[in-house]
Scaffold this motif. Sequence first.
Motif: not given
Length: 280
Positions: A176, A182, A194
């Motif tokens: 991530f 993102s 994540i």
Amino acid sequence: KGAGRNCYAIFGAHMDDLLQARREIEYDLRRAVTEGKGLELHFQPVYSADNGALCGAEALLRWSHPTRGRVGPDIFIPIAEECGLINAIGEFVLRETCLAAQRWPALKIAANASPKELQNESYALKVMSMLKHYGINPEQLEIEITEGTLLDGGGQCQKNIEALRSIGVHFALDDFGTGFSSFARLQNVSVDRIKIDKSFVDRFGREKDGRAIIEAMIGLARAKGLKTTAEGVETDDQRMALKELGCDHLQGYLLSMPLSKEQFDKLVGGNVVNLRSTRM
Ligand code: C2E
Ligand code: MG
Ligand code: MG
Ligand code: MG
């Protein structure tokens, strides 16, 4: 001009070598997959940031090439994706992940999946029948995907994710922060966790804003009801800071390298005191 031509010749020879090596790897990988030789999952322990309890493991694929020795997944997974071997490899990974889940029922086992796999119409069904065949509770499985999967995967990918989440399989967004979008992506994506990329964990202490960025990531995850795992934790300072910021789980060489099945058994050995309650 002469030098230019020379350079071209050198470049040309180099390219030939690369292509040759690449063809060889492709050929050998195909053999490894069809004969089931040389491919093996290793498992990196995942710990609770809060109390240090062992909660799960990430399955990481290893390939011992007959002459080249260890070839890393960063090399052979992209090749497998290009030459159409990724579905067969993905199936191998899923099967071995189910066996690991049977072996360590108290732990959550995470497997990486390639975008190509999730684009497959039958992906969700395949995972479901595999879980059923091995008698695995879907909640014991987590599937790690990347932002690329969500970006290129289209509707089919989303359908697979939704079908699997509806029976309790968890999804994690891997690496991530390294993708293009993102934060925007989290708006409309259905994942449960994540995984903060190692590059951000590395910035702790090294860069002024390092801490602030991770703090923002964890804050965002929390606001969306998502769990967080930090990858690539290598120092005790990182571990303590991540704990302080409320990161849920930690993974990295500080805690443990990826281990073979047998090594992992030893780690789990005396350790499985009602882990079910701590499973991530
Ligand atoms: P990933 O899923 O982000 O996995 C984390 C990588 O970081 C692993 O590399 C792991 O060994 C490494 N790592 C963990 N802790 C540390 C640390 O503290 N320091 C450092 N320097 N590295 C750490 P690995 O095993 O080489 O895997 C690389 C990538 O290959 C994975 O990144 C994943 O994207 C892909 N991959 C691995 N196994 C599979 C698989 O079964 N299927 C697919 N589709 N991809 C896989
Ligand atoms: Mg991963
Ligand atoms: Mg990762
Ligand atoms: Mg990563």
